[in-house]
Scaffold this active site. Sequence first.
Site, PDB file in Angstrom:
ATOM      1  N   LYS A  44       0.886  -1.461  -0.216  1.00  0.00           N
ATOM      2  CA  LYS A  44       0.065  -0.124   0.060  1.00  0.00           C
ATOM      3  C   LYS A  44       0.687   1.615  -0.088  1.00  0.00           C
ATOM      4  CE  LYS A  44      -4.316  -2.010   1.092  1.00  0.00           C
ATOM      5  NZ  LYS A  44      -5.057  -2.086  -0.064  1.00  0.00           N
TER       6      LYS A  44
ATOM      7  N   ASP B  89      -0.004  -0.714  -4.164  1.00  0.00           N
ATOM      8  CA  ASP B  89      -1.468  -0.523  -4.184  1.00  0.00           C
ATOM      9  C   ASP B  89      -1.964   0.980  -3.831  1.00  0.00           C
ATOM     10  OD1 ASP B  89      -4.433   0.136  -4.608  1.00  0.00           O
ATOM     11  OD2 ASP B  89      -5.050  -2.123  -3.411  1.00  0.00           O
TER      12      ASP B  89
ATOM     13  N   GLU C 231      -1.970  -0.717  -9.233  1.00  0.00           N
ATOM     14  CA  GLU C 231      -3.666  -1.552  -8.852  1.00  0.00           C
ATOM     15  C   GLU C 231      -3.856   0.306  -9.020  1.00  0.00           C
ATOM     16  OE1 GLU C 231      -4.314  -4.553  -6.267  1.00  0.00           O
ATOM     17  OE2 GLU C 231      -6.052  -3.565  -5.008  1.00  0.00           O
TER      18      GLU C 231
ATOM     19  N   ASP D 258      -9.122  -1.317  -9.145  1.00  0.00           N
ATOM     20  CA  ASP D 258      -9.581  -2.076  -7.773  1.00  0.00           C
ATOM     21  C   ASP D 258     -11.245  -1.000  -7.586  1.00  0.00           C
ATOM     22  OD1 ASP D 258     -10.580  -2.921  -5.354  1.00  0.00           O
ATOM     23  OD2 ASP D 258      -9.029  -2.679  -4.473  1.00  0.00           O
TER      24      ASP D 258
ATOM     25  N   LYS E 158     -13.668  -7.294  -6.014  1.00  0.00           N
ATOM     26  CA  LYS E 158     -14.543  -7.073  -4.459  1.00  0.00           C
ATOM     27  C   LYS E 158     -15.824  -7.441  -4.540  1.00  0.00           C
ATOM     28  CE  LYS E 158     -11.427  -4.612  -2.114  1.00  0.00           C
ATOM     29  NZ  LYS E 158     -10.456  -5.006  -2.945  1.00  0.00           N
TER      30      LYS E 158
ATOM     31  N   TRP F 111      -8.174 -12.019  -1.294  1.00  0.00           N
ATOM     32  CA  TRP F 111      -7.024 -11.407  -0.018  1.00  0.00           C
ATOM     33  C   TRP F 111      -9.049 -12.422   0.780  1.00  0.00           C
ATOM     34  CZ3 TRP F 111      -9.744  -8.029   3.266  1.00  0.00           C
ATOM     35  CH2 TRP F 111      -9.099  -7.855   4.236  1.00  0.00           C
TER      36      TRP F 111
HETATM   37  C1  0XW Z   1      -6.518  -5.718  -0.066  1.00  0.00           C
HETATM   38  N1  0XW Z   1      -8.092  -5.306   0.204  1.00  0.00           N
HETATM   39  C2  0XW Z   1      -8.223  -6.406  -0.781  1.00  0.00           C
HETATM   40  C3  0XW Z   1      -8.858  -4.770   1.348  1.00  0.00           C
HETATM   41  C4  0XW Z   1      -9.119  -3.602   1.185  1.00  0.00           C
HETATM   42  O1  0XW Z   1     -10.066  -3.922   1.961  1.00  0.00           O
HETATM   43  C5  0XW Z   1      -7.995  -2.794   0.628  1.00  0.00           C
HETATM   44  C6  0XW Z   1      -8.139  -3.737  -0.061  1.00  0.00           C
HETATM   45  C7  0XW Z   1      -7.539  -3.719  -1.495  1.00  0.00           C
HETATM   46  O2  0XW Z   1      -6.821  -4.119  -2.345  1.00  0.00           O
HETATM   47  O3  0XW Z   1      -7.631  -2.365  -1.657  1.00  0.00           O
HETATM   48 MG    MG Z   2      -6.997  -2.356  -3.687  1.00  0.00          MG
END
Ligand code: 0XW
Ligand code: MG
Length: 369
Positions: free
Chosen positions: A164, A193, A218, A241, A265, A320
């Site tokens: 991140k 990300d 990402e 994403d 997601k 994840w």
């Molecule tokens: C790693 N994740 C899947 C968990 C959090 O919700 C953030 C997210 C992402 O990829 O942004």
């Molecule tokens: Mg992400």
Amino acid sequence: MRIDRINVYTAQLPVKGGAYRMASDDVETLDSTLVEIVANNGLVGWGETCPIGPVYQPHHALGARAAIAEIAPGLIGSEIASIRRLAKQMDERLNGHGYAKAAFDMAFLDLLGLKLGVPVSTLLGGALTDRVPAYYSLIVGSPEETARIATEKVKTGYVRLQVKIGGRNLEEDVAVIHKVWEAVGYKARIAVDGNRGLTVAAAIHLDRLCQAISFVFEQPCNTMDEIATLKGRMTHPVYLDESTEDQNAVLRAISLGIADGFGFKVTRLGGLTKMTTVRDLCTVRSLPHSCDDAWGGDIIAAACVHLAATVEPSRMEGAWIAQEYINGHFDGKNPVIIDKGHIAVPQRPGLGVKPEPGMFGKPIAIYGP
Ligand code: 0XW
Ligand code: MG
């Protein structure tokens, strides 16, 4: 098999080890919403939706519960046979709010799987594997600490890391990426990300300053339109994403050729059934993607893993699940667990997980006769 009763519960999920830090927000406790559908044949199905706070994307826990309150009364007495008919019924009661409908979709599939004696992965088209890779998400941190955790996680068996960045100066982000690369190199695939946190200019600078490092970038910027302007200007592949707000957004990104892959997601896309469409679009164009959710307990984790099992393994970017950041499980007997960076696909009928009886306390809402 008809819907007799719907019970709605909440579960507070504190983040293990302090705040989960991203460019867009820091979160400390996640507020999950669960639906328990009781059928007239005695079977019980579960679904869950758990936004990662109200800022990460246009979802929030109270919004999910308000949407559930609109939808649930209209489902009582409905036959659970056609998932498509149930989706239509939900759409007739409420426009949009896919992340709330996703919890019902999970529970319908759980019930159908229990009735037919097959795991949810079978209902999603069929598993291609019985074990899927997870990936580890390294929160926004210092170069040394992030590289140290990266090394440790690769040693435990993770084959992919998500680093991140964003919400601070570029220099530090660039240093983190270099340090992680020095520490793990090709031992793990890396996703950097930005969680919508960079300007187009910053994304281009970062790309240039990390040119020799192998990673996918990402969701560097806030909107799909900003990301579209990066096309042809980046050395690193770009994944979307947060911009994959629904099936149409994915179709648009693929047809515009602005995404080289995705972080999907399940609840954001409107549930497992809707996810099969974007999974198949990605298959047509050989696009890699993950099967994640923003957060959640064992119900969401099981949902992600069933779907991930149906994705062509060479294009699976991992499932994840929040386990590394959560204490305990909803289902102590059959938890969904990461072992050596991978997750076994539940083989029992339905989702294959059941929360311990009474663990969520009294329902916050009950629908039914
Ligand atoms: C790693 N994740 C899947 C968990 C959090 O919700 C953030 C997210 C992402 O990829 O942004
Ligand atoms: Mg992400």
